[in-house]
Design a protein around this motif. Structure first.
Motif, short mmCIF file in Angstrom:
data_model
loop_
_atom_site.label_atom_id
_atom_site.label_comp_id
_atom_site.label_asym_id
_atom_site.label_seq_id
_atom_site.Cartn_x
_atom_site.Cartn_y
_atom_site.Cartn_z
N LEU A 90 0.85 -1.19 0.00
CA LEU A 90 0.00 0.00 0.00
C LEU A 90 0.88 1.23 0.00
CD1 LEU A 90 -2.63 -1.13 2.66
CD2 LEU A 90 -2.93 -0.98 0.18
N LYS A 91 0.44 2.22 -0.70
CA LYS A 91 1.20 3.46 -0.77
C LYS A 91 0.22 4.63 -0.63
CE LYS A 91 4.57 5.79 -3.65
NZ LYS A 91 5.01 5.96 -5.03
N PRO A 92 0.38 5.51 0.33
CA PRO A 92 1.39 5.43 1.42
C PRO A 92 1.17 4.21 2.30
CG PRO A 92 -0.20 7.20 1.80
CD PRO A 92 -0.53 6.67 0.47
N SER A 93 2.18 3.90 3.11
CA SER A 93 2.17 2.62 3.81
C SER A 93 1.29 2.66 5.06
CB SER A 93 3.60 2.22 4.18
OG SER A 93 4.23 3.27 4.86
N VAL A 94 0.01 2.47 4.84
CA VAL A 94 -0.91 2.35 5.98
C VAL A 94 -1.06 0.89 6.31
CG1 VAL A 94 -2.16 4.45 5.38
CG2 VAL A 94 -2.94 2.24 4.48
N SER A 95 -1.49 0.60 7.51
CA SER A 95 -1.60 -0.79 7.93
C SER A 95 -2.69 -1.51 7.14
CB SER A 95 -1.91 -0.86 9.42
OG SER A 95 -2.17 -2.19 9.78
N ALA A 96 -2.40 -2.74 6.79
CA ALA A 96 -3.37 -3.56 6.05
C ALA A 96 -3.93 -4.65 6.95
CB ALA A 96 -2.70 -4.17 4.82
N GLU A 97 -3.62 -4.55 8.24
CA GLU A 97 -4.02 -5.62 9.17
C GLU A 97 -5.54 -5.83 9.19
OE1 GLU A 97 -1.67 -3.98 12.42
OE2 GLU A 97 -0.88 -6.00 12.79
N ASP A 98 -6.28 -4.72 9.03
CA ASP A 98 -7.74 -4.84 9.10
C ASP A 98 -8.38 -5.00 7.73
OD1 ASP A 98 -7.45 -4.45 11.81
OD2 ASP A 98 -7.55 -2.24 11.59
N MET A 99 -7.57 -5.13 6.71
CA MET A 99 -8.12 -5.19 5.35
C MET A 99 -8.26 -6.64 4.88
SD MET A 99 -6.06 -2.11 3.51
CE MET A 99 -6.05 -0.48 4.22
N THR A 100 -8.95 -6.75 3.74
CA THR A 100 -9.03 -8.05 3.07
C THR A 100 -8.09 -8.00 1.86
OG1 THR A 100 -11.32 -8.39 3.74
CG2 THR A 100 -10.58 -9.57 1.75
N VAL A 101 -7.26 -9.02 1.75
CA VAL A 101 -6.31 -9.08 0.62
C VAL A 101 -6.56 -10.37 -0.14
CG1 VAL A 101 -3.89 -9.02 -0.09
CG2 VAL A 101 -4.62 -7.80 1.99
N GLN A 102 -6.75 -10.22 -1.42
CA GLN A 102 -7.01 -11.41 -2.23
C GLN A 102 -5.98 -11.50 -3.37
OE1 GLN A 102 -10.23 -11.42 -5.15
NE2 GLN A 102 -11.13 -13.18 -4.10
N TRP A 103 -5.29 -12.66 -3.42
CA TRP A 103 -4.34 -12.91 -4.52
C TRP A 103 -4.99 -13.92 -5.46
CZ3 TRP A 103 0.23 -10.86 -6.06
CH2 TRP A 103 0.91 -10.02 -5.18
N THR A 104 -5.12 -13.52 -6.73
CA THR A 104 -5.67 -14.46 -7.72
C THR A 104 -4.76 -14.52 -8.93
OG1 THR A 104 -6.98 -12.66 -8.63
CG2 THR A 104 -8.14 -14.15 -7.13
N ARG A 105 -4.97 -15.56 -9.68
CA ARG A 105 -4.21 -15.67 -10.93
C ARG A 105 -5.11 -15.21 -12.06
NH1 ARG A 105 -0.48 -20.50 -13.39
NH2 ARG A 105 0.10 -19.27 -15.23
N LEU A 106 -4.54 -14.39 -12.96
CA LEU A 106 -5.35 -13.88 -14.06
C LEU A 106 -5.38 -14.87 -15.21
CD1 LEU A 106 -4.37 -10.09 -14.20
CD2 LEU A 106 -6.48 -11.11 -13.37
N ASN A 107 -6.01 -15.99 -14.99
CA ASN A 107 -6.23 -16.89 -16.12
C ASN A 107 -7.72 -17.10 -16.25
OD1 ASN A 107 -6.74 -18.49 -13.93
ND2 ASN A 107 -5.06 -19.91 -14.28
N LEU A 108 -8.10 -18.03 -17.14
CA LEU A 108 -9.52 -18.17 -17.42
C LEU A 108 -10.34 -18.48 -16.16
CD1 LEU A 108 -9.34 -20.06 -20.80
CD2 LEU A 108 -10.08 -17.70 -20.41
#
Ligand SMILES: *[C@@H]1O[C@H](CO)[C@@H](O)[C@H](O)[C@H]1NC(C)=O
Ligand SMILES: *[C@@H]1O[C@H](CO)[C@@H](O)[C@H](O)[C@H]1NC(C)=O
Length: 411
Positions: A52-70
């Motif tokens: 994150l920029k600026p670097s705020v805490s992401a502790e309370d956030m939802t983070v999702q990593w996906t692959r961009l395929n079909l």
């Protein structure tokens, strides 16, 4: 009293401003990925950067990593302060993690272990709880594979040694070059041969024919600029592997020259010999032909000569044996004498007839010339046939009975 509202308004204003500042500030938080794609080798553990920029805490956030395929596979999900593996794609099971202690710094990078070639592709780092415009970023992952090239000696060609370099298990497709010990590119025997195996990895092979150098060291370089990787293998070719052709070449040339000279001498000698032999034979044949001509004259003109010659009879003594001569002498008529002389000539053979012709030519040239002229006319009339028959006759004589005639000529 008057200042309160003013200050209240001012405070309120400050409050408004600061609230709006905080609001704009938080709405400007962006998700940032790496400037470049991430390059890895198969088997490596890698980090897909995202923060994150600026670097705020992401502790309370939802983070999702996906692959961009079909299928848009889910790699990793962080929600409610913990990792959730419920919808994780099976191919990433046990290989993903986030840096929990880094979340407070806004670092939401994903660690992916033991990458495979099939992991190569695009990934999305998405933070749905952000209120800003830029809630996601993409990271490109390039997974390469390399292997050390292997050099082998593949025989010799002319004065050089053929070297073969092979390297399999590359991705993406690499380049292969040959270099000498000073780093100069060597002209290879052809373009590299390539093929791709069932796992999608490239194998490359290239040959070079090298000449003897000061060091006899040669390098095969395989490189893949996209993943910025290079592998080199060096070989030292022992001196004695090179063909000793330069020396043998000289020896070969000498031998070839000697053979040519020898052949020339043989040919010259042989042709000289043949020439001499032919000359000699021609002379012999000419002599034989002459003699045969004389003999033929004597034979052909038997009747005429019996009738017309006279002077030759006394001289015939030299030609024939004495007892036959007395026989001739005993005959009463000249014709009888000649008939007996002919009988003696017939039993005496060609040489005697030839000698008789010569005496005849001496003593009675008119008779000979007269008959000779008539013969010539006849011969001319049937030139070809007569001639070839003559030759046949001679050949037959040489090959067969007339051994005596040849013997005479030889002496
Ligand atoms: C996030 O944390 C990891 C692990 O400490 C670190 O390697 C990486 O550089 C960090 N990324 C950023 C963008 O700070
Ligand atoms: C090796 O020598 C041959 C003959 O002299 C030459 O034609 C060839 O180009 C040389 N090869 C290299 C790689 O220098």
């Amino acid at each position: 009293m008057k200042t309160f509202p003013t200050s209240a308004v001012w405070c309120f204003g400050i409050l408004i401003i600061s609230v709006s500042l905080i609001t704009t500030g938080s709405s400007e938080v962006q998700v940032v990925g790496p400037a470049d794609r991430v390059i890895a080798l198969a088997g490596d553990d890698i980090i897909l950067p995202c923060s994150l920029k600026p670097s705020v805490s992401a502790e309370d956030m939802t983070v999702q990593w996906t692959r961009l395929n079909l299928k848009a596979d889910i790699l990793h999900l962080y929600r409610d302060h913990q990792d959730s593996y419920v919808d994780q794609s099976p191919s990433y099971r046990g290989r993903t993690s986030m840096f929990h202690e880094e979340l407070k710094n806004g670092n939401v990078s994903l660690k992916l272990t033991r990458v495979t070639l099939s992991d190569g592709g695009c990934y999305r780092c998405f933070i749905p709880t952000l209120t800003s415009q830029v809630k996601e970023t993409t990271v490109q992952l390039l997974v390469g594979a390399v292997s050390q090239p292997v050099i082998s000696i593949d025989g010799t060609k002319y004065w050089g040694v053929v070297l073969k370099c092979e390297s399999g298990g590359w991705f993406p497709e690499p380049e292969m070059e040959w270099l000498d010990s000073s780093g100069t590119f060597l002209p290879a025997d052809g373009p590299p041969e390539r093929h791709r195996d069932s796992e999608g990895l490239y194998a490359v092979r290239r040959q070079v024919t090298v000449n003897k150098t000061d060091t006899n060291r040669f390098t095969c370089r395989v490189q893949q600029p996209e993943i910025n990787l290079m592998k080199e293998t060096e070989i030292h070719v022992p001196d004695d592997v090179f063909p000793i052709l330069p020396y043998w070449w000289k020896v070969g040339l000498l031998i070839a020259a000697a053979v040519i000279v020898l052949a020339a001498v043989v040919v010259l000698t042989a042709s000289a010999g043949v020439y001499m032999w032919r000359k000699h034979t021609e002379k012999k044949i000419r002599k034989l032909l002459e003699e045969q001509g004389d003999v033929r004259f004597v034979n052909r003109n038997k009747v005429h000569l019996i009738q017309s010659v006279t002077m030759v009879i006394p001289m015939a003594f030299y030609l024939i044996r004495s007892e036959r001569y007395s026989e001739i002498h005993a005959a009463t008529t000249r014709q009888d004498q000649m008939i007996r002389l002919y009988q003696a000539l017939d039993s005496g053979g060609n040489q005697v007839k030839s000698d008789f012709y010569r005496i005849l030519l001496d003593l009675e040239p008119d008779v000979v010339n007269d008959r000779g002229a008539k013969e010539e006319t006849r011969t001319r009339a049937g030139f070809g046939g007569e001639r070839s028959r003559d030759c046949e006759g001679v050949n037959r004589e040489i090959g067969g009975e007339s051994y005596e005639g040849v013997a005479v000529l030889v002496h």
